[in-house]
Every structure is written in C-alpha cells, then in structure tokens.
Design an enzyme around this catalytic site. Structure first.
Site, short mmCIF file in Angstrom:
data_model
loop_
_atom_site.label_atom_id
_atom_site.label_comp_id
_atom_site.label_asym_id
_atom_site.label_seq_id
_atom_site.Cartn_x
_atom_site.Cartn_y
_atom_site.Cartn_z
N ARG A 141 -48.22 50.82 -44.11
CA ARG A 141 -46.70 49.69 -44.54
C ARG A 141 -45.75 51.56 -43.78
NH1 ARG A 141 -46.47 48.04 -50.82
NH2 ARG A 141 -44.77 46.98 -50.03
N CYS A 190 -41.04 53.02 -52.66
CA CYS A 190 -41.98 52.67 -52.56
C CYS A 190 -41.63 51.21 -52.64
CB CYS A 190 -43.34 52.75 -54.11
SG CYS A 190 -41.89 52.12 -56.02
#
Length: 286
Positions: free
Chosen positions: A181, A239
């Site tokens: 990611r 995050c």
C-alpha cells in the site's frame, strides 16, 4: 496512572483488579473494519461488567473529507463515556477481540480527551478466554460517569502538519500500512495508492503481532530507530484512517516516546484533496 506506568494490563492482573475494592471501568470496543459492529459479539459474551462502546459511532466522528475515522465531537464523546460509567480520574481498561487495533484507538481517544488512567487489555478478549477467566452475557448497568472531555492532551497533526513533518530533517513521519500500500502497488480501501512524500514505511506488523501483543520496549526502540525514530527527531504516524496508526502511537509510548503525534485523518484524509502530492515506490529510512 502516570505516563511512566505501562498502558497495558495482562489478563490475570486485570482479573485480580476486578475482584478488588476499586475495579476499573471496562469498555468493550470490539470492532471490524468492514461489516457489523461488535455489539452482537458483546451480547454473546464479554468480560463481566463490561460496557460496549462503538468505535465508529461513539469514539470517532462520521466519515467524510476529514477521513474515515476522524476525531469525535466533544459533547457526543463525553456523553458516550459518561453512559459507559467513566468517571474523572477513575481507572479504565479497554479491550477488543484480540488484534489490539480498536483498543489502541480507544486508548488513544481517552488519552487525547484528557483521561490519563486508561489501559489496554494485552491480547484482548482472546487472551481473557485463553486464561480461562469468567465471562458474562448479562448487560452491565454502570452508574453514570462524570468525565469531562478536555481534548488535546495527546498531539495530533493534520495534512499540512504531516507534510511538514515528512519534509523536515529533524522529523520522521511513519506510514504504518503494509508495504504494498505504501509503495502504491495495491490499495484495497482508498481511491488513490501511494504515500505522503517523505514518509517512512514501518508496517505495524513490526510493532505488534497478530494477537495484539507488543514486544519488549528495547525491541520496539530498535525497530523504531531503524526507521529513523531517534532522540532529537519529532515523530508522527499515519495509516489508512487513523486506527492502526493509533496502535503505532501506543507502541511508541511503550518505547518511551510519549510525544508521538497521530495524523488522525491519515491517508483517507490526504487523498480527499486531489491537489495533495502522492509518492510511490520506496523511500529510504533515516
């Protein structure tokens, strides 16, 4: 509880405290990133006396441009915590299913709200069951609490603050998502893949295991240092939406970094503005 005391409590120690004259208030914050809340899990069995608190609906604000899990509205958070029996200065223990994500965000939220004496049940519900400790299906009816939410007791940064921190030689911005990611190879949730330019990838799996258990402080310090988190450098974490990053902030506290800032909006807020730059590929630590 002081900042020098551990924010974690083991299941056997908690059982002893619950049997004592001044048991802590228990908050069950079991949660799933997708799917229904943990309310049904709570009804099927929970720690005796625990009250269910919904992470999405009560501990966070509604999703939107500020992110999927933005800061809660103060009055609503105060009402939810009072309904759960949280009292000014009273000990609180939060727990989730066992991965530690929701419990860490609940811990962070109470600390941000000015409530210092809050701990996380290390290993959560799974650790409690593994220890063979009693459970209950009876709904708790706590006396109303009197907590006064005073936001700002833990540092937060917004998108501009994250950009500045990532660009400063004296700062380090940790991206604690999985490496694919971060590199922009895979993005299962948000519409844009990549990372904040200058952020350093330190996947949360390096700071806490799948059972929600943290390694020793010395191990954490070594792993953080490898990502550039050393004395004299300001540190922040993000995050996807500020839940896993709250777990990283808890790990930073365990390592002695009580000044770590949370980018609450995280990547879901960053990419809400198409004008913000997006980096892909590897960025070296340090």
């Amino acid at each position: 509880m002081s900042d020098s005391q551990s924010p974690l409590v083991e299941a056997d120690r908690l059982a002893t405290e619950l049997a004592g004259p001044h048991p802590p208030t228990l908050l069950d914050v079991r949660w799933r990133l997708t799917g229904p809340s943990g309310r049904a899990d709570h009804a099927a069995g929970h720690l005796p006396g625990a009250v269910f608190v919904d992470l999405d609906a009560e501990l966070c604000g509604p999703p939107g441009p500020a992110g999927r899990h933005p800061l809660p509205e103060v009055a609503g958070l105060q009402a939810a915590l009072r309904a759960a029996g949280v009292r000014t200065g009273g000990q609180v223990v939060v727990y989730d299913g066992g991965d530690g994500l929701a419990a860490a965000r609940a811990w962070w939220t109470l600390r941000w709200a000015g409530h210092l004496p809050v701990r996380v049940l290390h290993g959560g519900w799974a650790a409690w069951l593994a220890a063979g400790l009693p459970t209950s299906t009876e709904p708790a009816t706590p006396a109303p609490g009197d907590i006064v939410v005073a936001p700002g007791a833990l540092p937060v940064i917004d998108a501009d603050g994250a950009a500045r921190l990532a660009g400063e030689a004296a700062g380090v911005l940790l991206d604690v998502r999985a490496a694919p990611r971060y590199r922009g190879e895979h993005e299962p949730v948000d519409p844009v893949a990549g990372h904040v330019p200058g952020a350093v990838n330190l996947p949360a799996t390096r700071l806490v295991d799948a059972a929600g258990r943290y390694p020793a402080a010395e191990v954490l310090r070594d792993r953080l240092a490898a990502a550039g988190v050393v004395d004299g450098r300001t540190v922040g974490a993000y995050c996807g939406s500020g839940v896993t990053a709250a777990q990283a902030v808890l790990a930073l506290h365990l390592a002695g970094r009580h000044d770590a800032a949370l980018y609450v909006g995280s990547w879901s807020n960053w990419v809400a503005d198409p004008a913000r730059p997006v980096a892909t590929g590897e960025t070296p630590a340090g």
